[in-house]
Design a protein around this motif. Sequence first.
Motif: not given
Length: 118
Positions: A11, A15, A18, A46
């Motif tokens: 994760d 992130t 992203s 984020n």
Amino acid sequence: MDKRIEKWLLDIYETIKSIESYFEDEPKDFSLYVKNEMRKKAVERNLEIIGEAVNRILNQDPTFTKKISDARPIVDLRNYIIHSYDSVSDENIWSILITHLPKLKTEVEALLNENLQK
């Protein structure tokens, strides 16, 4: 490595990717960053996700404070963004993006790769 920790590390990695994607179409320039409210809010959100994932990892295995540099400050940043949303400094967030996020990405990649080799 515990499967939950592996998921949270993934994760974090996704992130960070992203956040990096928010800067694909224009250079990482602070003056452009501060003018784009949507990008700023997306980055902050984020960073909250990263902080929550690190918090969960530390709750599951406190030894990760030695494996993730600045683990506690990452969680503290999450709390700060959530609870002091009206006083978040663009300069501080920018510094984290430029200085600390690349280091975290490298550490998380190493932890995930180490886990794959076992």
